[in-house]
Design a protein around this motif. Structure first.
Motif, PDB file in Angstrom:
ATOM      1  N   MET A 165       0.823  -1.206   0.000  1.00  0.00           N
ATOM      2  CA  MET A 165       0.000   0.000   0.000  1.00  0.00           C
ATOM      3  C   MET A 165       0.862   1.263   0.000  1.00  0.00           C
ATOM      4  O   MET A 165       0.504   2.260  -0.638  1.00  0.00           O
ATOM      5  CB  MET A 165      -0.946  -0.003   1.199  1.00  0.00           C
ATOM      6  N   ILE A 166       1.993   1.225   0.687  1.00  0.00           N
ATOM      7  CA  ILE A 166       2.898   2.378   0.658  1.00  0.00           C
ATOM      8  C   ILE A 166       3.387   2.614  -0.769  1.00  0.00           C
ATOM      9  O   ILE A 166       3.410   3.754  -1.265  1.00  0.00           O
ATOM     10  CB  ILE A 166       4.090   2.163   1.605  1.00  0.00           C
ATOM     11  N   ALA A 167       3.772   1.538  -1.454  1.00  0.00           N
ATOM     12  CA  ALA A 167       4.258   1.663  -2.828  1.00  0.00           C
ATOM     13  C   ALA A 167       3.176   2.195  -3.752  1.00  0.00           C
ATOM     14  O   ALA A 167       3.453   2.943  -4.696  1.00  0.00           O
ATOM     15  CB  ALA A 167       4.747   0.304  -3.327  1.00  0.00           C
ATOM     16  N   GLY A 168       1.924   1.819  -3.476  1.00  0.00           N
ATOM     17  CA  GLY A 168       0.837   2.260  -4.334  1.00  0.00           C
ATOM     18  C   GLY A 168       0.359   3.669  -4.050  1.00  0.00           C
ATOM     19  O   GLY A 168      -0.002   4.411  -4.969  1.00  0.00           O
ATOM     20  N   VAL A 169       0.373   4.055  -2.772  1.00  0.00           N
ATOM     21  CA  VAL A 169      -0.255   5.317  -2.369  1.00  0.00           C
ATOM     22  C   VAL A 169       0.744   6.461  -2.203  1.00  0.00           C
ATOM     23  O   VAL A 169       0.394   7.630  -2.433  1.00  0.00           O
ATOM     24  CB  VAL A 169      -1.052   5.111  -1.059  1.00  0.00           C
ATOM     25  N   ALA A 170       1.986   6.157  -1.815  1.00  0.00           N
ATOM     26  CA  ALA A 170       2.963   7.223  -1.551  1.00  0.00           C
ATOM     27  C   ALA A 170       3.127   8.190  -2.720  1.00  0.00           C
ATOM     28  O   ALA A 170       3.143   9.421  -2.512  1.00  0.00           O
ATOM     29  CB  ALA A 170       4.302   6.612  -1.160  1.00  0.00           C
ATOM     30  N   PRO A 171       3.265   7.694  -3.967  1.00  0.00           N
ATOM     31  CA  PRO A 171       3.402   8.656  -5.077  1.00  0.00           C
ATOM     32  C   PRO A 171       2.195   9.574  -5.205  1.00  0.00           C
ATOM     33  O   PRO A 171       2.329  10.747  -5.602  1.00  0.00           O
ATOM     34  CB  PRO A 171       3.528   7.743  -6.315  1.00  0.00           C
ATOM     35  N   LEU A 172       1.002   9.068  -4.855  1.00  0.00           N
ATOM     36  CA  LEU A 172      -0.211   9.876  -4.929  1.00  0.00           C
ATOM     37  C   LEU A 172      -0.245  10.928  -3.828  1.00  0.00           C
ATOM     38  O   LEU A 172      -0.684  12.060  -4.046  1.00  0.00           O
ATOM     39  CB  LEU A 172      -1.436   8.971  -4.827  1.00  0.00           C
TER      40      LEU A 172
END
Length: 303
Positions: A165-172
């Motif tokens: 989830m960090i990998a998916g959400v951090a850029p956002l």
């Protein structure tokens, strides 16, 4: 009649109906409790579809108490997902580098863009988890499943779920994703996991080659080393096509004999044992991702 409705209508109902309702309610500023209600509706529909039109009858029956374990995984991991959404205002204040979010776009388009970006980050962590030993130790919890049904999507070690989830959400978050978009994205993730691991015998036609649904994801859970290193995407298979990891054969049938990990047939099945397993001392063989066995060929069918 109902079988045809489930076979061709279940996936559109979940993808467009449930997610669409979540997007509409969030855009209208409705209480987040409505999203929780939609999630419970999705879970209920998932179990109903699996029983009315199962792909494999035996997968609707608990194996050695795995149903209680899967409920524990689902409760913990879904709670972490909801907590992360609630923490977004605080996170945004600390990690947003610049407010580059396209606020002027239609809300539904903003959510779709968030889904595609999150899909890339989650896919890359998933891909790396099959190649880096320390990541595989945590991801192996998910690959210990011996039957394929909705709740298995959340049967993950919470640390691995958090990393994905960090990998998916951090850029956002770095570009200023609003809380509303994050809420709709969280619902979409939960719905997608239900669909991706569903025991319902639904079909999506040509979309099977684009969307990361159960027909393609079963190939990812093949237990033989090297064979299951395919179809890593959460929402789509776009990145798998680009990575060269897409695989699908419409003639292939699956049973519990094909699932799990051939190299670790006695992987712990109890919830707390699975949480502890990645931390237990083991030999190099157990700490590394599985490698293809000599003489075993990968009969993947590429599109």
């Amino acid at each position: 009649m109902y079988r045809t409705l489930i076979r061709y209508g279940y996936a559109p109902f979940m993808l467009l109906g449930v997610n669409g309702a979540g997007i509409a309610l969030t855009a209208a500023g409705a209480s987040k409790l409505w999203l929780l209600g939609l999630l419970l509706l999705a879970i209920g529909c998932s179990f109903a579809a699996e029983r009315l039109l199962p792909y494999e009858d035996t997968w609707n029956t608990s194996l050695s108490g795995d149903g209680r374990r899967d409920v524990a995984h689902a409760f913990v991991n879904e709670s972490l997902l909801l907590i992360s959404v609630a923490a977004i205002p605080l996170l945004a204040a600390t990690v947003t580098a610049a407010d580059l979010w396209p606020h002027s776009w239609p809300f539904a388009v903003q959510v779709l863009a968030a889904v595609l970006v999150a899909d890339l980050g989650i896919t890359l962590v998933h891909y790396a988890s099959h190649r880096i030993g320390v990541l595989w130790r945590f991801h192996a919890v998910h690959h210990s499943v011996k039957r394929f049904y909705g709740l298995n999507g959340l049967m993950k070690h919470p640390l691995h779920q958090t990393l994905e989830m960090i990998a998916g959400v951090a850029p956002l978050l770095v570009i200023g994703m609003p809380v509303g978009v994050a809420s709709a994205l969280a619902l979409a993730v939960a719905v997608q996991l239900l669909l991706q691991h569903s025991n319902a015998d639904y079909h999506t036609g040509p979309l099977t080659y684009v969307l990361a649904l159960n027909e393609g994801h079963r190939f990812h859970h093949l237990k033989w080393a090297g064979i299951g290193d395919v179809n890593f995407g959460l929402f789509t298979l776009i990145w798998d096509h680009l990575l060269g990891t897409f695989s699908y054969d419409p003639t292939r049938r699956f049973s519990s004999d094909h699932l799990g990990m051939a190299a670790k047939p006695n992987y712990p099945t109890a919830y707390l044992d699975q949480l502890a397993e990645p931390f237990r001392p083991s030999g190099t063989h157990d700490s590394e991702p599985p490698r293809p066995e000599p003489g075993l060929t990968d009969r993947r069918a590429r599109a």
